[in-house]
Enzyme design. Sequence first.
Site, PDB file in Angstrom:
ATOM      1  N   ASN A  21      11.545 -25.501  53.234  1.00 36.40           N
ATOM      2  CA  ASN A  21      12.141 -24.169  53.195  1.00 36.40           C
ATOM      3  C   ASN A  21      11.478 -23.368  54.322  1.00 36.40           C
ATOM      4  O   ASN A  21      10.388 -22.827  54.153  1.00 36.40           O
ATOM      5  CB  ASN A  21      11.866 -23.546  51.813  1.00 36.40           C
ATOM      6  CG  ASN A  21      12.430 -22.154  51.681  1.00 36.40           C
ATOM      7  OD1 ASN A  21      12.902 -21.568  52.657  1.00 36.40           O
ATOM      8  ND2 ASN A  21      12.364 -21.612  50.475  1.00 36.40           N
ATOM      9  N   ARG A 104      16.449 -26.063  52.956  1.00 34.52           N
ATOM     10  CA  ARG A 104      17.140 -24.836  52.554  1.00 34.52           C
ATOM     11  C   ARG A 104      17.719 -24.208  53.818  1.00 34.52           C
ATOM     12  O   ARG A 104      17.005 -23.978  54.793  1.00 34.52           O
ATOM     13  CB  ARG A 104      16.157 -23.866  51.919  1.00 34.52           C
ATOM     14  CG  ARG A 104      16.799 -22.538  51.610  1.00 34.52           C
ATOM     15  CD  ARG A 104      15.787 -21.554  51.085  1.00 34.52           C
ATOM     16  NE  ARG A 104      16.443 -20.313  50.721  1.00 34.52           N
ATOM     17  CZ  ARG A 104      15.921 -19.111  50.968  1.00 34.52           C
ATOM     18  NH1 ARG A 104      14.770 -18.995  51.573  1.00 34.52           N
ATOM     19  NH2 ARG A 104      16.572 -18.035  50.598  1.00 34.52           N
ATOM     20  N   HIS A 193      20.748 -16.590  47.243  1.00 39.38           N
ATOM     21  CA  HIS A 193      19.961 -17.095  46.108  1.00 39.38           C
ATOM     22  C   HIS A 193      20.777 -18.110  45.304  1.00 39.38           C
ATOM     23  O   HIS A 193      20.547 -18.290  44.106  1.00 39.38           O
ATOM     24  CB  HIS A 193      19.552 -15.963  45.130  1.00 39.38           C
ATOM     25  CG  HIS A 193      18.516 -15.023  45.638  1.00 39.38           C
ATOM     26  ND1 HIS A 193      18.502 -13.691  45.270  1.00 39.38           N
ATOM     27  CD2 HIS A 193      17.455 -15.199  46.453  1.00 39.38           C
ATOM     28  CE1 HIS A 193      17.468 -13.096  45.852  1.00 39.38           C
ATOM     29  NE2 HIS A 193      16.823 -13.980  46.589  1.00 39.38           N
ATOM     30  N   ARG A 254      14.282  -3.644  50.130  1.00 41.79           N
ATOM     31  CA  ARG A 254      15.680  -3.419  50.550  1.00 41.79           C
ATOM     32  C   ARG A 254      16.356  -2.415  49.625  1.00 41.79           C
ATOM     33  O   ARG A 254      16.133  -2.428  48.412  1.00 41.79           O
ATOM     34  CB  ARG A 254      16.469  -4.734  50.503  1.00 41.79           C
ATOM     35  CG  ARG A 254      16.057  -5.698  51.573  1.00 41.79           C
ATOM     36  CD  ARG A 254      16.770  -7.036  51.433  1.00 41.79           C
ATOM     37  NE  ARG A 254      15.809  -8.120  51.437  1.00 41.79           N
ATOM     38  CZ  ARG A 254      16.007  -9.326  50.940  1.00 41.79           C
ATOM     39  NH1 ARG A 254      17.170  -9.637  50.393  1.00 41.79           N
ATOM     40  NH2 ARG A 254      15.071 -10.237  50.980  1.00 41.79           N
ATOM     41  N   GLU A 397      13.824 -23.284  42.911  1.00 36.11           N
ATOM     42  CA  GLU A 397      14.764 -23.555  44.003  1.00 36.11           C
ATOM     43  C   GLU A 397      14.437 -24.867  44.707  1.00 36.11           C
ATOM     44  O   GLU A 397      15.347 -25.603  45.083  1.00 36.11           O
ATOM     45  CB  GLU A 397      14.735 -22.379  44.995  1.00 36.11           C
ATOM     46  CG  GLU A 397      15.409 -21.147  44.413  1.00 36.11           C
ATOM     47  CD  GLU A 397      15.085 -19.867  45.169  1.00 36.11           C
ATOM     48  OE1 GLU A 397      13.980 -19.325  44.965  1.00 36.11           O
ATOM     49  OE2 GLU A 397      15.930 -19.418  45.951  1.00 36.11           O
TER      50      GLU A 397
END
Length: 414
Positions: A21, A104, A193, A254, A397
């Site tokens: 990743n 990923r 996601h 964010r 993940e």
Amino acid sequence: MTPDAVTPGGGRGATRVLVLNCGSSSVKYRLVDMADGRRLAGGLAERIGEGDGGRIVHTSGSGKPREQSHLFPDHAAALKAVAEELRADGLGLDAPGLAAVGHRVVHGGTRFTAPTLVTDEVLDEVRALTPLAPLHNPANVTGIEVARSLRPDLPQVAVFDTAFHATLPEHAARYALDRAVADRYSVRRYGFHGTSHQYVSRSTAALLGRDPAEVNVIVLHLGNGASASAVAGGVCVETSMGMTPLEGLVMGTRSGDIDPAVVFHLHRVGGLSVDALDELLNRRSGLLGLCGENDMREIVRRREQGDAEAGTAFDVYIHRLRKYIGAYCAVLGRVDALAFTAGVGENSAPVRSAATAGLEGLGIAVDPARNALPPQGPRLISADHSRVAVAVVPTDEEFEIARQTFALVHRSRG
Ligand code: AMP
């Protein structure tokens, strides 16, 4: 790549998958044996391209983490250090049993809606998606290139963060914009996601002892980045992130949803450039912008001590979350489960409690004692009388990327 070309990888008995990743300045990695799902090794290389302070933290099996300082001028240097750490454990890229490397990749656009074997053409297409994910896709491509150069014979599989949301119906994916402009510039809602939403929605069904195809789940992935999704019978029908991971929930740094005219206003009246606005909304807003802090533990602590800014930050965060829960109840019509996951969702009882308080009318009731239990594996926290099962499900993940990578390589081998 033909299926035959896949076979040389680790051979038919190979069951290990290395997951990479690659972020803009870090590489997270994990080696998983898919024969039994065991994590053989994993770690994190940080501060790539940032001068001094680079380091790699590596954990072998269930052992203690070992840390080494490094200078990582680029991703190639960091990935070579990862390969060396693995080799020191006898698990290097040339060790027997490695079936594939799973990567990923953040943005798959409309082109990639499933895990994909990497070829030169695939790499070119991932590169072409860079304008949609300027920070992420280039790092992901570099990771693939370096892994390919280290083991050219091994299948490399790209697993896209957007893929699980490819099933969004057009009415959820399309912004109400001039159609020609939107289409020309690939402006639509993609969602992110995805591997987490897929893993958690499936694990929630398993926790309930039911087939994913039978259950409707709202997944709340609340980490530093945060997103919600509505999953109907295993199929994602709505998600809160949009063309980029900026839309939706309030996040660590964010803003999430905002009136787009704020951007025009700050440009015209405040004189902020496009780059300054990008920085403001992505890195200096959300919880950090509201109270100077993006760690939910600290915000809860300050709020309990009467800090007004931390209190407001918490309230804005929770209000947005509750709006999405309500909206997704309407999208799904019938909700069987609500699942909390990621750093905040798995660990913060105050957030779960505030997000669900007073929602009995929607069939959602949390048991305070179950909610307050320390983090453990997947578990239910709903009250016995709750019509909707409320769950805390740790996300994974890397494991999901390994699973999808292995499934693809296995299928390709026939
Ligand atoms: P993630 O992006 O999933 O790694 O989540 C990171 C975030 O999880 C951090 O920024 C923290 O705000 C939050 N977090 C981690 N542990 C806790 C905890 N015990 N309570 C509340 N928030 C936590």
